[in-house]
Scaffold this active site. Structure first.
Site, PDB file in Angstrom:
ATOM      1  N   LYS A  19       0.837  -1.218   0.000  1.00  0.00           N
ATOM      2  CA  LYS A  19       0.000   0.000   0.000  1.00  0.00           C
ATOM      3  C   LYS A  19       0.869   1.264   0.000  1.00  0.00           C
ATOM      4  CE  LYS A  19      -2.203  -1.145   3.796  1.00  0.00           C
ATOM      5  NZ  LYS A  19      -1.595  -2.459   4.065  1.00  0.00           N
ATOM      6  N   ARG A  93     -10.472   0.305   8.093  1.00  0.00           N
ATOM      7  CA  ARG A  93     -10.026  -1.061   8.314  1.00  0.00           C
ATOM      8  C   ARG A  93     -11.074  -1.911   9.015  1.00  0.00           C
ATOM      9  NH1 ARG A  93      -4.172  -0.240   8.230  1.00  0.00           N
ATOM     10  NH2 ARG A  93      -3.072  -2.063   8.904  1.00  0.00           N
ATOM     11  N   ARG A 127      11.964  -5.171   5.699  1.00  0.00           N
ATOM     12  CA  ARG A 127      11.574  -3.775   5.409  1.00  0.00           C
ATOM     13  C   ARG A 127      12.332  -2.814   6.331  1.00  0.00           C
ATOM     14  NH1 ARG A 127       5.461  -1.924   5.646  1.00  0.00           N
ATOM     15  NH2 ARG A 127       5.503  -3.008   7.644  1.00  0.00           N
ATOM     16  N   ARG A 160      10.329  -1.468  11.872  1.00  0.00           N
ATOM     17  CA  ARG A 160       9.147  -1.254  12.700  1.00  0.00           C
ATOM     18  C   ARG A 160       9.056  -2.326  13.782  1.00  0.00           C
ATOM     19  NH1 ARG A 160       4.299  -0.050   8.490  1.00  0.00           N
ATOM     20  NH2 ARG A 160       3.234  -1.455   9.942  1.00  0.00           N
ATOM     21  N   ARG A 171      -1.178  -9.548  12.719  1.00  0.00           N
ATOM     22  CA  ARG A 171      -1.724  -8.489  11.854  1.00  0.00           C
ATOM     23  C   ARG A 171      -2.513  -9.113  10.688  1.00  0.00           C
ATOM     24  NH1 ARG A 171       3.713  -5.600  10.626  1.00  0.00           N
ATOM     25  NH2 ARG A 171       2.529  -4.432   9.069  1.00  0.00           N
TER      26      ARG A 171
HETATM   27  P1  G5P Z   1      -0.049   0.222   8.822  1.00  0.00           P
HETATM   28  O1  G5P Z   1       1.135   1.066   8.970  1.00  0.00           O
HETATM   29  O2  G5P Z   1      -1.176   0.656   7.966  1.00  0.00           O
HETATM   30  P2  G5P Z   1      -0.130  -2.342   7.478  1.00  0.00           P
HETATM   31  O3  G5P Z   1       0.076  -3.533   8.342  1.00  0.00           O
HETATM   32  O4  G5P Z   1      -1.501  -2.189   6.927  1.00  0.00           O
HETATM   33  O5  G5P Z   1       0.470  -1.191   8.375  1.00  0.00           O
HETATM   34  P3  G5P Z   1       2.170  -2.038   6.018  1.00  0.00           P
HETATM   35  O6  G5P Z   1       2.911  -3.019   6.896  1.00  0.00           O
HETATM   36  O7  G5P Z   1       2.498  -0.591   6.165  1.00  0.00           O
HETATM   37  O8  G5P Z   1       0.643  -2.278   6.184  1.00  0.00           O
HETATM   38  P4  G5P Z   1       2.078  -1.836   3.169  1.00  0.00           P
HETATM   39  O9  G5P Z   1       2.061  -0.356   3.295  1.00  0.00           O
HETATM   40  O10 G5P Z   1       0.899  -2.507   2.549  1.00  0.00           O
HETATM   41  O11 G5P Z   1       2.400  -2.538   4.534  1.00  0.00           O
HETATM   42  O12 G5P Z   1       3.339  -2.310   2.340  1.00  0.00           O
HETATM   43  P5  G5P Z   1       4.713  -1.539   1.946  1.00  0.00           P
HETATM   44  O13 G5P Z   1       5.339  -0.928   3.142  1.00  0.00           O
HETATM   45  O14 G5P Z   1       4.490  -0.699   0.735  1.00  0.00           O
HETATM   46  O15 G5P Z   1       5.558  -2.827   1.474  1.00  0.00           O
HETATM   47  C1  G5P Z   1       5.991  -3.772   2.442  1.00  0.00           C
HETATM   48  C2  G5P Z   1       7.465  -4.102   2.172  1.00  0.00           C
HETATM   49  O16 G5P Z   1       7.539  -4.842   0.961  1.00  0.00           O
HETATM   50  C3  G5P Z   1       8.384  -2.877   1.986  1.00  0.00           C
HETATM   51  O17 G5P Z   1       9.654  -3.179   2.520  1.00  0.00           O
HETATM   52  C4  G5P Z   1       8.473  -2.730   0.457  1.00  0.00           C
HETATM   53  O18 G5P Z   1       9.694  -2.103   0.045  1.00  0.00           O
HETATM   54  C5  G5P Z   1       8.416  -4.204   0.034  1.00  0.00           C
HETATM   55  N1  G5P Z   1       7.856  -4.467  -1.284  1.00  0.00           N
HETATM   56  C6  G5P Z   1       6.860  -3.833  -1.941  1.00  0.00           C
HETATM   57  N2  G5P Z   1       6.621  -4.411  -3.131  1.00  0.00           N
HETATM   58  C7  G5P Z   1       7.483  -5.458  -3.231  1.00  0.00           C
HETATM   59  C8  G5P Z   1       7.735  -6.457  -4.231  1.00  0.00           C
HETATM   60  O19 G5P Z   1       7.114  -6.493  -5.303  1.00  0.00           O
HETATM   61  N3  G5P Z   1       8.695  -7.374  -3.947  1.00  0.00           N
HETATM   62  C9  G5P Z   1       9.422  -7.346  -2.775  1.00  0.00           C
HETATM   63  N4  G5P Z   1      10.353  -8.298  -2.585  1.00  0.00           N
HETATM   64  N5  G5P Z   1       9.224  -6.421  -1.823  1.00  0.00           N
HETATM   65  C10 G5P Z   1       8.272  -5.500  -2.044  1.00  0.00           C
HETATM   66  O20 G5P Z   1      -0.677  -0.095  10.254  1.00  0.00           O
HETATM   67  C11 G5P Z   1       0.139  -0.484  11.328  1.00  0.00           C
HETATM   68  C12 G5P Z   1      -0.695  -0.676  12.560  1.00  0.00           C
HETATM   69  O21 G5P Z   1      -1.338   0.551  12.924  1.00  0.00           O
HETATM   70  C13 G5P Z   1      -2.664   0.311  13.413  1.00  0.00           C
HETATM   71  C14 G5P Z   1      -2.794  -1.207  13.537  1.00  0.00           C
HETATM   72  O22 G5P Z   1      -2.332  -1.592  14.797  1.00  0.00           O
HETATM   73  C15 G5P Z   1      -1.848  -1.690  12.426  1.00  0.00           C
HETATM   74  O23 G5P Z   1      -1.406  -3.030  12.631  1.00  0.00           O
HETATM   75  N6  G5P Z   1      -3.635   0.866  12.458  1.00  0.00           N
HETATM   76  C16 G5P Z   1      -4.955   0.884  12.635  1.00  0.00           C
HETATM   77  N7  G5P Z   1      -5.740   0.399  13.631  1.00  0.00           N
HETATM   78  C17 G5P Z   1      -7.072   0.562  13.484  1.00  0.00           C
HETATM   79  N8  G5P Z   1      -7.647   1.132  12.401  1.00  0.00           N
HETATM   80  C18 G5P Z   1      -6.900   1.621  11.387  1.00  0.00           C
HETATM   81  N9  G5P Z   1      -7.496   2.177  10.310  1.00  0.00           N
HETATM   82  C19 G5P Z   1      -5.492   1.494  11.468  1.00  0.00           C
HETATM   83  N10 G5P Z   1      -4.473   1.864  10.660  1.00  0.00           N
HETATM   84  C20 G5P Z   1      -3.348   1.480  11.262  1.00  0.00           C
HETATM   85 MG    MG Z   2       2.219   1.013   4.917  1.00  0.00          MG
END
Ligand code: G5P
Ligand code: MG
Length: 223
Positions: A19, A93, A127, A160, A171
């Protein structure tokens, strides 16, 4: 691209589905404002605000923070950009959060990144994040130019606290039980667009083409 009207979008997908990575490409290409619920929470934790300190243990355990807290935080930011086009990442979410958003704004499109859980688990443990901006790197996929430091500011990168294998599992579980129903909510409203795959570089051209179609001047003029 210069948008002819205000465009409001949400990006969804399991933890680690890309995302943040795809949002950065969308904002760069289409000039939308990016709001990430996780970045807002981590900024609060980093600044040691009362709210940040209260929420840290839930986040570190892979649990969602309470709906009312999250909805209030996001709505405050959205009100501050009432006349802008935006993309929200990580919110809503839960169905209750979707309803809170719906009561205030009508969402034009929901981009859903459908990436298998097995792919995700490997990504998150490698990451590295620049906390102040939310920029993300990955040892294999998009490493920083200088190991351990942000490309833009030169500041240090961190891992993180919720990217440990056990917390990632929790998660993913929270995503299945609490967030998957939100996909159904938006599907029934006819605004859900799903992109499936295991590599962001293969998913991105489809997202870009979809948004180009959606935001082309001819379409934008349609009420
Ligand atoms: P966050 O911060 O919203 P998540 O768990 O939804 O966290 P996250 O972990 O931030 O999502 P993302 O943004 O979907 O993941 O993914 P990203 O960071 O872009 O990519 C992940 C990794 O993969 C990176 O290192 C990237 O470089 C790599 N990558 C990307 N594409 C590729 C690929 O093609 N190949 C490879 N090898 N690597 C790749 O929420 C965190 C916490 O906050 C709370 C909750 O506790 C949650 O757990 N929270 C909420 N609680 C309630 N309601 C809400 N609305 C909430 N929002 C957050
Ligand atoms: Mg994110």
């Amino acid at each position: 691209m210069v948008l002819q009207r205000i465009f409001r979008a949400v990006i969804m997908g399991p933890p680690g589905s890309g995302k943040g990575t795809v949002s950065a490409r969308i904002t760069k290409t289409f000039g939308l404002q990016h709001i990430s619920s996780g970045d807002i929470l981590r900024a609060n934790i980093n600044a040691q605000t009362e709210l940040g300190l209260l929420m840290k243990s839930s986040i570190d355990q892979g649990q969602l923070v309470p709906d009312d807290v999250m909805s209030r935080l996001i709505m405050k930011d959205l009100r501050a950009m009432d006349q802008s086009s935006w993309l929200i990442d990580g919110f809503p979410r839960t169905v209750s959060q979707s309803e809170a958003l719906d009561n205030a704004y009508s969402v034009d499109t929901v981009i859903n990144l459908n990436v298998p859980f097995q792919t995700i688990k490997q990504r998150l443990t490698s990451r590295w994040t620049h906390l102040p901006s939310g920029r993300v790197y990955n040892v294999d996929f998009n490493p920083p130019k200088v190991s351990g430091f942000d490309d833009v500011t030169g500041e240090p990168l961190v891992q993180r606290d919720d990217d440990t294998p056990d917390t990632v599992m929790r998660r993913l579980k929270a995503y299945q039980t609490q967030t998957e129903p939100v996909l159904e909510y938006y599907r029934s409203k006819g605004v859900l667009e799903t992109f499936s795959g295991t590599e962001t570089n293969k998913i991105w051209p489809h997202v870009e083409a979809f948004l180009l179609r959606k935001l082309s001047p001819a379409k934008q003029n349609v009420a």
